[in-house]
Design an enzyme around this catalytic site. Structure first.
Site, PDB file in Angstrom:
ATOM      1  N   LYS A  40     -32.845  14.915  11.017  1.00  0.00           N
ATOM      2  CA  LYS A  40     -33.371  15.979  11.882  1.00  0.00           C
ATOM      3  C   LYS A  40     -32.354  16.286  12.978  1.00  0.00           C
ATOM      4  O   LYS A  40     -31.389  15.531  13.167  1.00  0.00           O
ATOM      5  CB  LYS A  40     -34.723  15.558  12.471  1.00  0.00           C
ATOM      6  CG  LYS A  40     -34.678  14.346  13.373  1.00  0.00           C
ATOM      7  CD  LYS A  40     -36.077  13.825  13.639  1.00  0.00           C
ATOM      8  CE  LYS A  40     -36.038  12.530  14.397  1.00  0.00           C
ATOM      9  NZ  LYS A  40     -36.711  12.535  15.653  1.00  0.00           N
ATOM     10  N   ARG A 136     -48.622   9.883  19.654  1.00  0.00           N
ATOM     11  CA  ARG A 136     -47.997  11.206  19.539  1.00  0.00           C
ATOM     12  C   ARG A 136     -48.710  12.040  18.465  1.00  0.00           C
ATOM     13  O   ARG A 136     -49.374  13.006  18.776  1.00  0.00           O
ATOM     14  CB  ARG A 136     -46.510  11.019  19.230  1.00  0.00           C
ATOM     15  CG  ARG A 136     -45.681  12.257  19.285  1.00  0.00           C
ATOM     16  CD  ARG A 136     -44.201  11.966  19.244  1.00  0.00           C
ATOM     17  NE  ARG A 136     -43.761  11.302  18.020  1.00  0.00           N
ATOM     18  CZ  ARG A 136     -42.500  10.974  17.757  1.00  0.00           C
ATOM     19  NH1 ARG A 136     -41.551  11.229  18.642  1.00  0.00           N
ATOM     20  NH2 ARG A 136     -42.156  10.382  16.629  1.00  0.00           N
ATOM     21  N   HIS A 165     -45.419   5.112  13.174  1.00  0.00           N
ATOM     22  CA  HIS A 165     -44.147   5.063  13.919  1.00  0.00           C
ATOM     23  C   HIS A 165     -44.318   4.113  15.104  1.00  0.00           C
ATOM     24  O   HIS A 165     -45.331   4.170  15.809  1.00  0.00           O
ATOM     25  CB  HIS A 165     -43.817   6.478  14.404  1.00  0.00           C
ATOM     26  CG  HIS A 165     -42.437   6.632  14.948  1.00  0.00           C
ATOM     27  ND1 HIS A 165     -41.299   6.281  14.249  1.00  0.00           N
ATOM     28  CD2 HIS A 165     -41.982   7.124  16.140  1.00  0.00           C
ATOM     29  CE1 HIS A 165     -40.224   6.548  14.983  1.00  0.00           C
ATOM     30  NE2 HIS A 165     -40.610   7.051  16.133  1.00  0.00           N
ATOM     31  N   ARG A 220     -37.359   4.529   7.669  1.00  0.00           N
ATOM     32  CA  ARG A 220     -36.780   5.805   8.077  1.00  0.00           C
ATOM     33  C   ARG A 220     -35.625   5.495   9.022  1.00  0.00           C
ATOM     34  O   ARG A 220     -35.824   5.161  10.187  1.00  0.00           O
ATOM     35  CB  ARG A 220     -37.854   6.674   8.761  1.00  0.00           C
ATOM     36  CG  ARG A 220     -39.067   6.938   7.864  1.00  0.00           C
ATOM     37  CD  ARG A 220     -40.064   7.865   8.532  1.00  0.00           C
ATOM     38  NE  ARG A 220     -40.520   7.403   9.830  1.00  0.00           N
ATOM     39  CZ  ARG A 220     -41.526   6.547  10.029  1.00  0.00           C
ATOM     40  NH1 ARG A 220     -42.209   6.061   9.009  1.00  0.00           N
ATOM     41  NH2 ARG A 220     -41.848   6.184  11.249  1.00  0.00           N
ATOM     42  N   TYR A 266     -14.844  23.743  41.304  1.00  0.00           N
ATOM     43  CA  TYR A 266     -15.880  24.353  42.148  1.00  0.00           C
ATOM     44  C   TYR A 266     -16.355  23.389  43.239  1.00  0.00           C
ATOM     45  O   TYR A 266     -16.542  22.202  42.988  1.00  0.00           O
ATOM     46  CB  TYR A 266     -17.103  24.711  41.299  1.00  0.00           C
ATOM     47  CG  TYR A 266     -16.869  25.844  40.331  1.00  0.00           C
ATOM     48  CD1 TYR A 266     -16.587  27.126  40.795  1.00  0.00           C
ATOM     49  CD2 TYR A 266     -16.933  25.633  38.956  1.00  0.00           C
ATOM     50  CE1 TYR A 266     -16.374  28.177  39.895  1.00  0.00           C
ATOM     51  CE2 TYR A 266     -16.728  26.668  38.061  1.00  0.00           C
ATOM     52  CZ  TYR A 266     -16.452  27.942  38.538  1.00  0.00           C
ATOM     53  OH  TYR A 266     -16.239  28.964  37.662  1.00  0.00           O
ATOM     54  N   CYS A 312     -16.779  22.277  34.751  1.00  0.00           N
ATOM     55  CA  CYS A 312     -17.065  23.715  34.642  1.00  0.00           C
ATOM     56  C   CYS A 312     -17.758  23.982  33.305  1.00  0.00           C
ATOM     57  O   CYS A 312     -17.945  23.079  32.495  1.00  0.00           O
ATOM     58  CB  CYS A 312     -15.775  24.524  34.712  1.00  0.00           C
ATOM     59  SG  CYS A 312     -14.727  24.096  36.109  1.00  0.00           S
ATOM     60  N   ASP A 314     -16.631  25.598  30.700  1.00  0.00           N
ATOM     61  CA  ASP A 314     -15.766  25.519  29.513  1.00  0.00           C
ATOM     62  C   ASP A 314     -14.592  24.568  29.678  1.00  0.00           C
ATOM     63  O   ASP A 314     -13.804  24.403  28.741  1.00  0.00           O
ATOM     64  CB  ASP A 314     -15.208  26.914  29.196  1.00  0.00           C
ATOM     65  CG  ASP A 314     -16.264  27.976  29.330  1.00  0.00           C
ATOM     66  OD1 ASP A 314     -17.243  27.915  28.569  1.00  0.00           O
ATOM     67  OD2 ASP A 314     -16.142  28.840  30.218  1.00  0.00           O
TER      68      ASP A 314
END
Ligand SMILES: Cc1ncc(COP(=O)(O)O)c(C=O)c1O
Length: 371
Positions: A40, A136, A165, A220, A266, A312, A314
């Site tokens: 997933k 859950r 689970h 799992r 910054y 930043c 990027d």
């Protein structure tokens, strides 16, 4: 995103590590316990299709995802193996699951009733979810379970498995884990009396590595298939050896010497107190490099050097110990020579778990598969 990458930043995913980790678990489990590969969230950020193929090749018998769209993506990529959707899918989409031969999870009476009213040709494959303490999803009482089992008597429905689970299988104190096991044992009797050939599964990575003999028919396997231990306790216990599959790399794209008293990035939060070499790398928070990682080390030629100034969108800056050529490789996760930066270190710094680090690296960074 463009298929071609023009930016020197990439994630390497070692498919041999996936194979190694599955084989380590296989050797640790009783021979007839199957392994379901949990892919997933784009294979925990590693790439769902490539990981699914590697896992199946290594012997996984089923794939598990959270969403129906994730399952369909695998199907459309040519994967024919059984796929289980672990999460809740709106019952109106049951025909879509039938069309793509995808197994759905259910646990609600109203859900089953809606599915039974819908029109589809073929059979819907199902696994029943039991809530033994996770709180859950899942059936919580025996009465609910018996009601659902009775409703499953329908030729268009194929109840193939049931699962639960664990919420604390990775912790030191196993009292709650034991309580969940007891609740499961109670449900198990009813399930097996109803149908003796149901595939019963309960173990995540933690439970399957720590209690391999208690796992019923299948486990799992998620985080540890990717080479990461589910908690620091299990990392210390090390029930099996694991190889991390993911590493993150980039290159220096700018290197300069700045005088004393100059600030970086910054907010001017980092100021040099003497002349310093500063490097820039083309990765930022839009790539999943959290802004709280300022101060964290990266690796350059096997040396640990810190990110300075604010990260930043990027880019970010590294305090270098000398001048390096533009194009020198920088590793943010993984090894260079004898040094390593692990996802666990980053998770600790961000006060989170390694799962989140693997998932937070954005699709903007291309994944390169090594085998
Ligand atoms: C229902 C279910 N099963 C299995 C897994 C795999 O767990 P792990 O990654 O700890 O192995 C998850 C992960 O979140 C899950 O939600």
């Amino acid at each position: 995103m463009e298929e071609v990458s023009y930016r020197p930043a990439w994630i390497e995913v070692d498919l041999d590590a996936i194979n190694y980790n599955i084989n380590q678990l296989k050797r640790h489990l009783p021979t007839n316990t199957e392994i379901f590969a949990v892919v997933k969230a784009n294979g925990y950020g590693h790439g769902d299709v490539e990981i699914a193929k590697a896992a199946l090749e290594a012997g996984a018998s089923m794939l598990a995802v959270a969403l129906l769209e994730e399952a369909i993506h695998l199907r459309k990529s040519g994967i024919l193996a059984p796929i289980l959707v672990l999460g809740w899918v709106d019952p109106v989409y049951a025909p879509v699951a039938v069309k793509h031969d995808i197994t759905l999870t259910f646990f609600q009476k109203s859900w089953l009733e809606k599915v039974k009213q819908s029109s589809f040709i073929g059979k819907l494959s199902l696994h029943l979810k039991l809530d033994t303490g996770m709180g859950r999803l899942g059936v919580t009482t025996k009465t609910e379970l018996e009601t659902l089992l009775a409703l499953c008597n329908d030729p268009r429905l194929q109840l193939k498995g049931a699962f639960t689970h664990f919420s604390t299988a990775d912790e030191k104190d196993l009292t709650y884990y034991d309580r969940q096991q007891l609740n499961w044992a109670d449900f198990q009797q009813t399930l097996q009396a109803y149908k003796s050939d149901l595939t019963l599964h309960m173990g995540n990575s933690a439970a399957s590595m720590r209690f391999p003999k208690e796992m019923n028919h299948a486990v799992r396997f998620g985080i540890s298939m990717y080479g990461l231990y589910p908690s620091s306790i299990i990392k210390k216990e090390k029930p099996i050896d694991l190889l991390p599959a993911m590493s993150l790399h980039t290159k220096l794209i700018h290197v300069k010497q700045v005088p004393a008293g100059r600030s970086i990035s910054y907010g001017a939060t980092y100021t040099t107190d003497k002349p310093e070499w500063i490097g820039t790398i083309p990765l930022g928070y839009a790539d999943g490099i959290d802004r709280r990682l300022t101060g964290m080390d990266v690796l350059i030629k096997g040396r640990k050097l810190p990110i300075v100034g604010k990260i930043c969108m990027d880019q970010c800056m590294i305090k270098l110990d000398q001048s390096y050529a533009i194009g020198t490789q920088v590793t943010l996760i993984g090894k260079q020579f004898d040094e390593e930066i692990t996802m666990d270190e980053i998770a600790e710094r961000l006060e989170t778990i390694n799962y989140e680090i693997a998932c937070m690296l954005s699709d903007r960074i291309p994944r390169i598969y090594l085998k």
